[in-house]
Design an enzyme around this catalytic site. Structure first.
Site, PDB file in Angstrom:
ATOM      1  N   LYS A  30       2.078  -0.621  -5.987  1.00  0.00           N
ATOM      2  CA  LYS A  30       2.548  -1.332  -4.895  1.00  0.00           C
ATOM      3  C   LYS A  30       1.637  -2.717  -4.582  1.00  0.00           C
ATOM      4  O   LYS A  30       2.252  -3.656  -4.474  1.00  0.00           O
ATOM      5  CB  LYS A  30       2.821  -0.470  -3.605  1.00  0.00           C
ATOM      6  CG  LYS A  30       3.623  -1.155  -2.495  1.00  0.00           C
ATOM      7  CD  LYS A  30       4.269  -0.261  -1.544  1.00  0.00           C
ATOM      8  CE  LYS A  30       3.373   0.288  -0.514  1.00  0.00           C
ATOM      9  NZ  LYS A  30       3.136  -0.694   0.586  1.00  0.00           N
ATOM     10  N   ARG A  35       1.450  -8.651  -5.142  1.00  0.00           N
ATOM     11  CA  ARG A  35       0.886  -9.790  -5.570  1.00  0.00           C
ATOM     12  C   ARG A  35       1.457 -10.474  -6.666  1.00  0.00           C
ATOM     13  O   ARG A  35       1.297 -11.739  -6.802  1.00  0.00           O
ATOM     14  CB  ARG A  35      -0.761  -9.317  -5.820  1.00  0.00           C
ATOM     15  CG  ARG A  35      -1.459  -8.963  -4.573  1.00  0.00           C
ATOM     16  CD  ARG A  35      -2.689  -7.918  -5.097  1.00  0.00           C
ATOM     17  NE  ARG A  35      -3.516  -7.981  -3.787  1.00  0.00           N
ATOM     18  CZ  ARG A  35      -3.442  -7.081  -2.822  1.00  0.00           C
ATOM     19  NH1 ARG A  35      -2.214  -6.265  -2.884  1.00  0.00           N
ATOM     20  NH2 ARG A  35      -4.261  -6.822  -1.850  1.00  0.00           N
ATOM     21  N   ARG A 130       2.599  -3.474  14.551  1.00  0.00           N
ATOM     22  CA  ARG A 130       1.395  -3.621  13.979  1.00  0.00           C
ATOM     23  C   ARG A 130       0.618  -4.782  14.194  1.00  0.00           C
ATOM     24  O   ARG A 130       1.224  -5.699  14.390  1.00  0.00           O
ATOM     25  CB  ARG A 130       1.647  -3.121  12.439  1.00  0.00           C
ATOM     26  CG  ARG A 130       2.482  -2.054  12.148  1.00  0.00           C
ATOM     27  CD  ARG A 130       2.772  -1.581  10.578  1.00  0.00           C
ATOM     28  NE  ARG A 130       1.266  -1.602   9.750  1.00  0.00           N
ATOM     29  CZ  ARG A 130       1.353  -1.545   8.544  1.00  0.00           C
ATOM     30  NH1 ARG A 130       2.451  -1.530   7.611  1.00  0.00           N
ATOM     31  NH2 ARG A 130       0.128  -1.588   8.005  1.00  0.00           N
ATOM     32  N   ASP A 325      -4.670   5.200   2.355  1.00  0.00           N
ATOM     33  CA  ASP A 325      -3.256   5.535   2.352  1.00  0.00           C
ATOM     34  C   ASP A 325      -3.151   7.212   2.038  1.00  0.00           C
ATOM     35  O   ASP A 325      -1.866   7.762   2.031  1.00  0.00           O
ATOM     36  CB  ASP A 325      -2.449   4.813   1.330  1.00  0.00           C
ATOM     37  CG  ASP A 325      -2.129   3.255   1.918  1.00  0.00           C
ATOM     38  OD1 ASP A 325      -2.300   3.218   3.060  1.00  0.00           O
ATOM     39  OD2 ASP A 325      -2.141   2.202   0.957  1.00  0.00           O
ATOM     40  N   LYS A 352      -1.283   2.094  11.318  1.00  0.00           N
ATOM     41  CA  LYS A 352      -0.460   2.086   9.927  1.00  0.00           C
ATOM     42  C   LYS A 352       0.917   1.971  10.301  1.00  0.00           C
ATOM     43  O   LYS A 352       1.321   1.594  11.543  1.00  0.00           O
ATOM     44  CB  LYS A 352      -0.847   3.269   9.072  1.00  0.00           C
ATOM     45  CG  LYS A 352      -2.051   3.110   8.299  1.00  0.00           C
ATOM     46  CD  LYS A 352      -2.115   1.980   7.342  1.00  0.00           C
ATOM     47  CE  LYS A 352      -3.410   1.871   6.431  1.00  0.00           C
ATOM     48  NZ  LYS A 352      -3.359   1.016   5.398  1.00  0.00           N
ATOM     49  N   ARG A 356      -0.698   7.281  11.619  1.00  0.00           N
ATOM     50  CA  ARG A 356      -0.679   8.229  10.731  1.00  0.00           C
ATOM     51  C   ARG A 356      -1.741   9.613  11.006  1.00  0.00           C
ATOM     52  O   ARG A 356      -1.493  10.522  10.551  1.00  0.00           O
ATOM     53  CB  ARG A 356      -1.263   7.706   9.477  1.00  0.00           C
ATOM     54  CG  ARG A 356      -0.143   7.325   8.783  1.00  0.00           C
ATOM     55  CD  ARG A 356      -0.261   6.898   7.403  1.00  0.00           C
ATOM     56  NE  ARG A 356       0.851   5.979   6.695  1.00  0.00           N
ATOM     57  CZ  ARG A 356       0.806   5.170   5.797  1.00  0.00           C
ATOM     58  NH1 ARG A 356      -0.365   4.950   5.444  1.00  0.00           N
ATOM     59  NH2 ARG A 356       2.038   4.406   5.366  1.00  0.00           N
ATOM     60  N   ARG A 401       4.626   7.761   3.778  1.00  0.00           N
ATOM     61  CA  ARG A 401       3.696   8.695   3.457  1.00  0.00           C
ATOM     62  C   ARG A 401       3.628  10.017   4.347  1.00  0.00           C
ATOM     63  O   ARG A 401       3.420  11.048   3.770  1.00  0.00           O
ATOM     64  CB  ARG A 401       2.398   7.988   3.489  1.00  0.00           C
ATOM     65  CG  ARG A 401       2.673   6.703   2.482  1.00  0.00           C
ATOM     66  CD  ARG A 401       0.907   6.290   2.364  1.00  0.00           C
ATOM     67  NE  ARG A 401       0.856   4.985   1.915  1.00  0.00           N
ATOM     68  CZ  ARG A 401       1.276   4.787   0.421  1.00  0.00           C
ATOM     69  NH1 ARG A 401       1.711   5.754  -0.361  1.00  0.00           N
ATOM     70  NH2 ARG A 401       1.386   3.428   0.007  1.00  0.00           N
TER      71      ARG A 401
END
EC number: 2.5.1.19
Length: 447
Positions: A30, A35, A130, A325, A352, A356, A401
């Site tokens: 990812k 990028r 965030r 992560d 996050k 999390r 996640r």
């Protein structure tokens, strides 16, 4: 420009699995995929990308590059062509909507600021909660003029000339470092970013591939990156390696399911991303790594995983940036270990897609696993292979996640476990369901 994405939503259940077996190709990374769109869009010439992760988050970065004037074409699964703007974005006609993509919006803020372009940045409810000042503050020191909503999205950037700065991020963050370096491409003078703790270095590696001159000096756990602007990116091909963070779910699923024996092919082997594998090996995991071909300037590996008896350890806090992560799925491995696994230094998990740290603790408690939650730490009392009661439902808080971890924990439990929604898994790993099913995992939609 958008391909059709796999759309599943609603609650899902994971049943205890028989032995997992087989081989899967790891999904495209990812971080590299984001990028590729951003650097390719900013570069002079045509960038051809293969193996790109076609997840919601990444596609939003591609849409933003197109809105800023790049020509973005989808040629086939994972195959894209980007005709870049040569360092001159055009002012977009509408706000740049990044959905849930924190990496995309923060890196693009730097990339847009460096060209002197004005733009508005928005996201979904989760992304809008965030913190963005960690990026807008250093960009502001360079001369960018941001107006935010209490330090969060929506945000407006007024274009203008930038100057290089010397900057030490207050937190270990590859996103912050990358935003400053991308802005430095269009700034006058030298920008120096000093990292007290090394973070993932994909931006530095890819900038070099796109013809940028920069230096990286390492001193123990610290690093200093120096870039003198202005510089123009020159298009180059990008072959995206497999994602270590997404691969973690199949790795842990195999470790906790007796008799399992699986292989993941083409996973990126970067020391800034392999903290989970190092940790699992310390816990007793039977993991064998075989070198693969270099891709996008990164080494790759094939990962062979066998079911293992795990034991609790203390994970060094200094390792957190290399596996930030992966902590939710590490909690799953810790639940099936013998003894207590201590995880300090987790304050970044509070900021996050969801909190999390709290979400991981709640997932464990829902499935009968004892856990102590500190302000920046977790201590998980493992119940051993076959000892996790399961039967709980994980509240995902729209966090991909947490959703995937909440399903993996059920694959080795005494009773089926469930999650309240799976829609957000498409933000990072749309092939998750197919891959787990290919290996023999039992996932069932709930109506």
């Amino acid at each position: 420009m958008t391909p059709s994405l796999k759309r599943l939503s609603g609650a899902m259940r994971a049943r205890p699995a028989p032995a997992l077996s087989g081989t899967i190709k790891a999904p495209g990374d990812k971080s590299i995929s984001h990028r590729a769109f951003i650097l390719g869009g900013l570069a002079k010439g045509v960038t051809e990308v293969t193996g790109l992760l076609e997840s919601d988050d990444v596609i939003n970065s591609g849409r933003a590059a197109a809105a800023l004037g790049a020509k973005v074409e989808h040629l086939g699964p994972g195959h894209w062509r980007i005709d870049g703007c040569g360092g001159q974005w055009t002012t977009p006609s509408a706000p740049l909507d990044f959905g849930n993509a924190g990496t995309g919006v923060r890196l693009m803020m730097g990339a847009v600021a460096g060209t002197g372009t004005s733009a508005d940045f928005i996201g979904d409810e989760s992304l809008s909660s965030r913190p963005m000042r960690r990026v807008t503050d250093p960009l502001g020191e360079m001369g960018a003029r941001f107006t935010t909503t209490g330090g969060r999205l929506p945000a407006h950037l007024d274009g203008g000339p930038l100057a290089g700065i010397h900057y030490t991020p207050p937190i270990a963050s590859a996103q912050v470092k990358s935003a400053v370096l991308l802005a430095a491409l269009g700034a006058t003078g030298t920008t120096v970013v000093h990292e007290p703790q090394i973070t993932r270095d994909h931006t530095e590696t890819m900038l070099r591939a796109f013809g940028v001159t920069l230096t990286v000096e390492r001193d123990g756990a610290a690093a200093t990156v120096t870039l003198t602007g202005p510089q123009t990116l020159i298009a180059c091909p990008v072959d995206v390696p497999g994602d270590p963070s997404s691969s973690a779910f199949a790795i842990v699923a195999a470790l906790i399911s007796p008799g399992s024996d699986i292989t993941l092919e083409g996973v990126m082997d970067n020391p800034a991303r392999t903290g989970l594998i190092e940790t699992l090996k310390e816990m007793g995991a039977d993991i064998t790594l075989t070198p693969g071909p270099d891709m996008a300037g990164e080494k790759t590996m094939h990962i062979h995983v066998k079911h293992s008896q795990l034991h609790g350890i203390t994970v060094p806090a200094t390792r957190a940036p290399s596996m930030i992560d992966e902590y939710p799925v590490l909690c799953v491995a810790a639940a099936y270990a013998d003894g207590i696994t201590h995880m300090p230094g987790l304050e970044e998990l509070r900021a996050k897609e969801s909190d999390r740290l709290a979400g991981s603790a709640a997932m464990l408690r829902a499935n009968g696993v004892p856990v102590e939650e500190g302000e920046d730490s977790l201590a998980v009392t493992g119940m051993g292979i076959g000892g996790v009661p399961g039967g709980g439902r994980t509240v995902t808080h729209h966090d991909h996640r947490l959703a995937m971890s909440g399903l993996v924990i059920g694959l080795g439990a005494k009773a089926a476990s469930s999650v309240d929604d799976i829609a957000m898994i498409a933000t990072s790993y749309p092939d998750f369901f197919d891959h787990i099913a290919t290996l023999g995992g039992r996932l069932e939609p709930l109506t």
